[in-house]
Write an enzyme that holds these catalytic residues in place. Structure first.
Site, short mmCIF file in Angstrom:
data_model
loop_
_atom_site.label_atom_id
_atom_site.label_comp_id
_atom_site.label_asym_id
_atom_site.label_seq_id
_atom_site.Cartn_x
_atom_site.Cartn_y
_atom_site.Cartn_z
N ALA A 115 0.82 -1.22 0.00
CA ALA A 115 0.00 0.00 0.00
C ALA A 115 0.85 1.26 0.00
CB ALA A 115 -0.95 -0.01 1.19
N HIS A 118 1.27 3.62 -3.11
CA HIS A 118 0.27 4.62 -3.48
C HIS A 118 0.28 5.84 -2.57
CE1 HIS A 118 -0.93 1.02 -5.56
NE2 HIS A 118 -1.17 0.43 -4.40
N ASP A 125 11.57 8.86 -2.21
CA ASP A 125 12.80 9.64 -2.06
C ASP A 125 13.99 8.75 -1.68
OD1 ASP A 125 11.38 11.91 -2.71
OD2 ASP A 125 11.31 12.70 -0.68
N HIS A 138 4.22 -5.90 -8.23
CA HIS A 138 2.92 -6.08 -7.56
C HIS A 138 2.37 -7.43 -8.00
CE1 HIS A 138 2.91 -2.08 -5.98
NE2 HIS A 138 3.36 -1.68 -7.15
N SER A 140 -0.74 -8.65 -7.74
CA SER A 140 -2.00 -8.52 -8.47
C SER A 140 -1.88 -7.43 -9.53
CB SER A 140 -3.14 -8.17 -7.50
OG SER A 140 -2.97 -6.85 -6.99
N ARG A 149 -5.41 2.44 -6.26
CA ARG A 149 -4.24 1.59 -6.49
C ARG A 149 -3.59 1.84 -7.85
NH1 ARG A 149 -4.19 -2.23 -2.37
NH2 ARG A 149 -6.25 -2.73 -1.52
#
Length: 188
Positions: A115, A118, A125, A138, A140, A149
């Site tokens: 997560a 996002h 950075d 990822h 999925s 997402r």
């Protein structure tokens, strides 16, 4: 296997980011010893909730565990002449600390920031300060899921982005990093 359609974006591909050559300051010279094992490892970093692979939403992420993912990355790296070191944390600061720790001691990084992909400018950075390329992974197909997402703070800095390939995406990412090692094509 988990995942949906396959989408891999590599620099220089149609629709992908432009290809740039790394400067000597960005890339620290030869990484292979006599054509054998690399001097430096590949690092595989996993973010929040990936410790629950195999239990969490198996209809999306599949039945493979984080241990299975790490073993696949190590086996693939070993076939290609790399040691692979793995790290997982549910905490953004711990991931930033790990990226900073390895910024000069990695031949390349595979990252599934979960997560944080996002939301995290801090991880972006930190990755921008790596002296080696990174591949964003990822499990999925995030582009076939909820709209929040669809945006990644990491993708435009990545050497490649692999989505929707299930845990096999980690194997693809390690193989892509192998192609980016000096002597091959460098795209960061």
């Amino acid at each position: 296997p988990a995942g949906g359609t396959t989408r891999a974006i590599c620099p220089g591909d149609p629709g992908g980011p432009p290809r740039r050559r790394a400067s000597a300051a960005q890339w620290a010279g030869p990484m292979r010893l006599n054509g054998g094992m690399s001097e430096l490892p590949i690092h595989v970093l996993n973010g929040p909730n990936l410790n629950l692979l195999g239990e969490r939403e198996p209809h999306i992420y599949g039945a493979d565990t984080l241990g299975d993912v790490e073993e696949l990355a190590r086996r693939t790296g070993g076939e290609l002449g790399f040691d692979v070191e793995c790290f997982q944390s549910n905490h953004e600061g711990a991931l930033v600390d790990e990226i900073q720790r390895i910024r000069r001691t990695s031949v390349g990084v595979v990252i599934n920031a979960g997560a944080y992909t996002h939301t995290s400018v801090a991880i972006r950075d930190a990755l921008a300060n790596l002296e080696a390329p990174f591949v964003e992974v990822h499990i999925s197909n995030v582009h076939a899921r909820e709209p929040f997402r669809h945006h990644s703070y990491l993708s435009d800095k990545a050497a490649a982005v692999i989505v929707g390939c299930g845990v096999q995406g980690y194997e693809f990412a390690v193989r892509r990093l192998d192609a980016l090692v000096p002597g091959g094509e460098i795209a960061v």
